[in-house]
Design an enzyme around this catalytic site. Structure first.
Site, PDB file in Angstrom:
ATOM      1  N   TYR A   1     -14.110  54.230  17.487  1.00 44.32           N
ATOM      2  CA  TYR A   1     -14.904  53.247  16.736  1.00 44.32           C
ATOM      3  C   TYR A   1     -14.540  53.215  15.251  1.00 44.32           C
ATOM      4  O   TYR A   1     -15.421  53.185  14.400  1.00 44.32           O
ATOM      5  CB  TYR A   1     -16.405  53.557  16.852  1.00 44.32           C
ATOM      6  CG  TYR A   1     -16.915  53.663  18.271  1.00 44.32           C
ATOM      7  CD1 TYR A   1     -16.801  52.584  19.150  1.00 44.32           C
ATOM      8  CD2 TYR A   1     -17.520  54.829  18.731  1.00 44.32           C
ATOM      9  CE1 TYR A   1     -17.278  52.671  20.450  1.00 44.32           C
ATOM     10  CE2 TYR A   1     -17.999  54.927  20.024  1.00 44.32           C
ATOM     11  CZ  TYR A   1     -17.869  53.846  20.884  1.00 44.32           C
ATOM     12  OH  TYR A   1     -18.344  53.930  22.169  1.00 44.32           O
TER      13      TYR A   1
ATOM     14  N   TYR B   1     -26.493  48.942  26.169  1.00 46.48           N
ATOM     15  CA  TYR B   1     -25.180  49.577  26.072  1.00 46.48           C
ATOM     16  C   TYR B   1     -25.003  50.476  27.289  1.00 46.48           C
ATOM     17  O   TYR B   1     -25.853  51.334  27.555  1.00 46.48           O
ATOM     18  CB  TYR B   1     -25.036  50.406  24.784  1.00 46.48           C
ATOM     19  CG  TYR B   1     -23.740  51.186  24.761  1.00 46.48           C
ATOM     20  CD1 TYR B   1     -22.551  50.574  24.373  1.00 46.48           C
ATOM     21  CD2 TYR B   1     -23.693  52.513  25.181  1.00 46.48           C
ATOM     22  CE1 TYR B   1     -21.344  51.268  24.405  1.00 46.48           C
ATOM     23  CE2 TYR B   1     -22.502  53.216  25.216  1.00 46.48           C
ATOM     24  CZ  TYR B   1     -21.329  52.587  24.828  1.00 46.48           C
ATOM     25  OH  TYR B   1     -20.148  53.283  24.874  1.00 46.48           O
TER      26      TYR B   1
ATOM     27  N   ASP C   1     -30.161  53.483  33.742  1.00 47.60           N
ATOM     28  CA  ASP C   1     -29.136  54.242  33.037  1.00 47.60           C
ATOM     29  C   ASP C   1     -29.858  55.215  32.098  1.00 47.60           C
ATOM     30  O   ASP C   1     -30.279  54.847  31.010  1.00 47.60           O
ATOM     31  CB  ASP C   1     -28.217  53.276  32.269  1.00 47.60           C
ATOM     32  CG  ASP C   1     -27.131  54.001  31.481  1.00 47.60           C
ATOM     33  OD1 ASP C   1     -27.162  55.244  31.434  1.00 47.60           O
ATOM     34  OD2 ASP C   1     -26.254  53.311  30.922  1.00 47.60           O
TER      35      ASP C   1
ATOM     36  N   LYS D   1     -24.545  62.636  29.094  1.00 48.76           N
ATOM     37  CA  LYS D   1     -24.900  63.144  27.756  1.00 48.76           C
ATOM     38  C   LYS D   1     -25.459  64.570  27.738  1.00 48.76           C
ATOM     39  O   LYS D   1     -24.676  65.496  27.607  1.00 48.76           O
ATOM     40  CB  LYS D   1     -25.859  62.150  27.069  1.00 48.76           C
ATOM     41  CG  LYS D   1     -25.194  60.812  26.737  1.00 48.76           C
ATOM     42  CD  LYS D   1     -24.777  60.695  25.310  1.00 48.76           C
ATOM     43  CE  LYS D   1     -23.774  59.586  25.038  1.00 48.76           C
ATOM     44  NZ  LYS D   1     -24.216  58.230  25.248  1.00 48.76           N
TER      45      LYS D   1
HETATM   46  C1  LIG Z   1     -23.305  57.098  26.004  1.00 46.53           C
HETATM   47  C2  LIG Z   1     -23.825  56.168  27.017  1.00 46.53           C
HETATM   48  C3  LIG Z   1     -22.993  55.667  28.035  1.00 46.53           C
HETATM   49  C4  LIG Z   1     -21.520  55.973  28.115  1.00 46.53           C
HETATM   50  O1  LIG Z   1     -21.250  57.314  28.256  1.00 46.53           O
HETATM   51  P1  LIG Z   1     -19.779  57.880  27.934  1.00 46.53           P
HETATM   52  O2  LIG Z   1     -19.831  59.300  28.333  1.00 46.53           O
HETATM   53  O3  LIG Z   1     -19.586  57.691  26.452  1.00 46.53           O
HETATM   54  O4  LIG Z   1     -18.804  57.092  28.718  1.00 46.53           O
HETATM   55  C5  LIG Z   1     -23.563  54.845  28.985  1.00 46.53           C
HETATM   56  N1  LIG Z   1     -24.873  54.522  28.947  1.00 46.53           N
HETATM   57  C6  LIG Z   1     -25.679  54.990  27.979  1.00 46.53           C
HETATM   58  C7  LIG Z   1     -27.129  54.615  27.997  1.00 46.53           C
HETATM   59  C8  LIG Z   1     -25.201  55.818  26.976  1.00 46.53           C
HETATM   60  O5  LIG Z   1     -26.000  56.269  26.005  1.00 46.53           O
END
Ligand SMILES: *Cc1c(COP(=O)(O)O)cnc(C)c1O
Length: 422
Positions: free
Chosen positions: A18, A146, A240, A269
């Site tokens: 980024y 996202y 998600d 995460k």
């Molecule tokens: C960080 C994130 C992703 C992507 O995860 P990566 O490990 O960076 O590919 C997808 N969805 C959400 C809600 C996120 O915070």
């Protein structure tokens, strides 16, 4: 600042995330971490307000995780998951299923959040194909969302704010709409679905907070509306929880606060406490049963090389041990209260649009940030690591951060923002 030799020579060869490499400020050289602290090459120590994209939920270098990874390293760092199985991955699957509660009980491992979302989408698409429904190739997702940086996930991010507008013409078409924040929103979405549901495989949403799309929060009621709409129109509901999972919003998973359950959930995460890459897509038995068949064509054809990595699974186990052994969720709620109190003074500033807190997420949204590098530099000078993006300055510290460190973080943010329009 002084640049160590490894950075000066290595920067010529690395491509940073980024970043406009030509104009962006160089990254800070970190040589050590401990608890909520980053030690820089020149000896300065910063208090970390980000917890490395909110993964390091127990702080850095927690001895229990370190010990578990060391032991696993000696026993077996990794074996392929095709045709071989091992206890760390299978025991973790059982443990995740128990944590997620009834119905969410089939764990598919990957190594990043984006791929976990890709797999969730693939599962949802094939769920219908396996039942002979051919026309369901789209998803309903939301403005402000996202879900990752890969091609499949870019297409379900917010088309403007999602950092991927450049590729718009090359991405799959999905329906990206406003979250149903009130009854009128639910009715509008109901009408849209009456028309389009037969072309949709599912609904994809980040529960309670849309993270990288702008740290936008919504009420649990929104998730109940989505569950209702998904049921009424026969769609799969995917949460998600890559940002929200593992205590970040004050409960283990955000969906607990809404009292509704998804058909598929994605995790990553904080799954390994910020130590090793690991992600999981967890499906309900209803989804899994659509793949359970005598027909080989009904199998899920996916399998990342490092799937179920034993080191990462050991780290995840150790991280879950800490959620059991230490009062992490209470600590998250204490962080929440301290963030609300500490960031509140920012609200009166003319250049601040909003201050909001959800769980251990504190957000100061500005009217704009003209010089993001300059703002970051002033925060570093104040002794803290905080990385503003878009129009927001946010804090997502370790859930067990010491109260005095958290006070240093919020005071630094308030003082720097008070110092002038950034
Ligand atoms: C960080 C994130 C992703 C992507 O995860 P990566 O490990 O960076 O590919 C997808 N969805 C959400 C809600 C996120 O915070």
């Amino acid at each position: 600042m002084h640049m160590p030799a490894w950075m000066e020579s290595g920067l010529q060869h690395v491509w940073l995330p980024y970043a406009q490499m030509k104009t962006a400020a160089p990254p800070l050289p970190v040589v050590r971490t401990h608890g909520c602290r980053l030690e820089l090459a020149d000896g300065r120590v910063l208090i970390d307000g980000v917890a490395s994209w909110w993964t390091a939920c127990h702080g850095y270098n927690h001895p229990h995780i370190a010990q578990a990874v060391r032991a696993q390293l000696d026993a077996m760092p990794h074996v392929m998951f095709g045709g071989l199985a091992h206890e760390p991955a299978l025991a973790l699957a059982r443990r995740l299923a128990a944590l997620l509660g009834p119905g969410l009980d089939r764990v598919f491992y990957t190594d990043s959040g984006s791929v976990a979302v890709e797999v969730a989408m693939k599962m949802a698409l094939q769920y219908w194909l396996n039942q002979g429904e051919r026309g369901r190739s789209r998803f309903l997702a939301f403005r402000g969302g996202y879900h990752g940086d890969t091609f499949g996930t870019m297409a379900v991010c917010d088309p403007e704010e999602g950092m991927h507008s450049l590729f718009r013409g090359m991405l799959a078409g999905h329906d990206i709409v406003d979250l149903p924040r009130d009854d009128a929103g639910e009715q509008a979405l109901d009408a849209l679905l009456a028309e389009r549901a037969s072309r949709l495989a599912g609904i994809l949403v980040e529960p309670l907070v849309q993270g990288a799309g702008g740290m936008l929060v919504h009420e649990p009621q929104v998730l109940r509306r989505l569950r209702r709409l998904a049921d009424r129109h026969g769609l799969l509901l995917i949460f998600d929880e890559i940002f929200t999972g593992f205590g970040r919003t004050g409960t283990m998973f955000a969906f607990e606060q809404a009292g509704v359950r998804p058909d598929i959930v994605t995790l990553s995460k904080a799954l390994t406490g910020g130590t090793l890459p690991l992600a999981a897509t967890v499906a309900s038995s209803r989804v899994f049963e659509a793949f359970w068949s005598d027909d080989p064509a009904h199998a899920l054809m996916h399998g990342p090389t490092f799937m179920g990595n034993a080191l990462a699974c050991a780290a995840a186990h150790a991280s879950l041990d800490l959620f059991e052994a230490e009062p992490r969720l209470e600590q998250a709620r204490a962080v929440s209260a301290a963030l609300a109190e500490g960031l509140e003074p920012c609200r009166e500033l003319e250049w601040v649009r909003d201050v909001r807190v959800l769980g251990a997420i504190g957000v100061v949204e500005l009217n704009g940030i003209a010089d993001r590098d300059g703002l970051r530099r002033r925060l570093v000078e104040a002794g803290v690591w905080v990385r503003p993006f878009g129009n927001v300055v946010y804090l997502t510290p370790a859930l067990n951060i010491a109260p005095e460190d958290l006070a240093t973080l919020t005071r630094a943010v308030a003082r720097v923002l008070r110092g002038g329009r950034p």
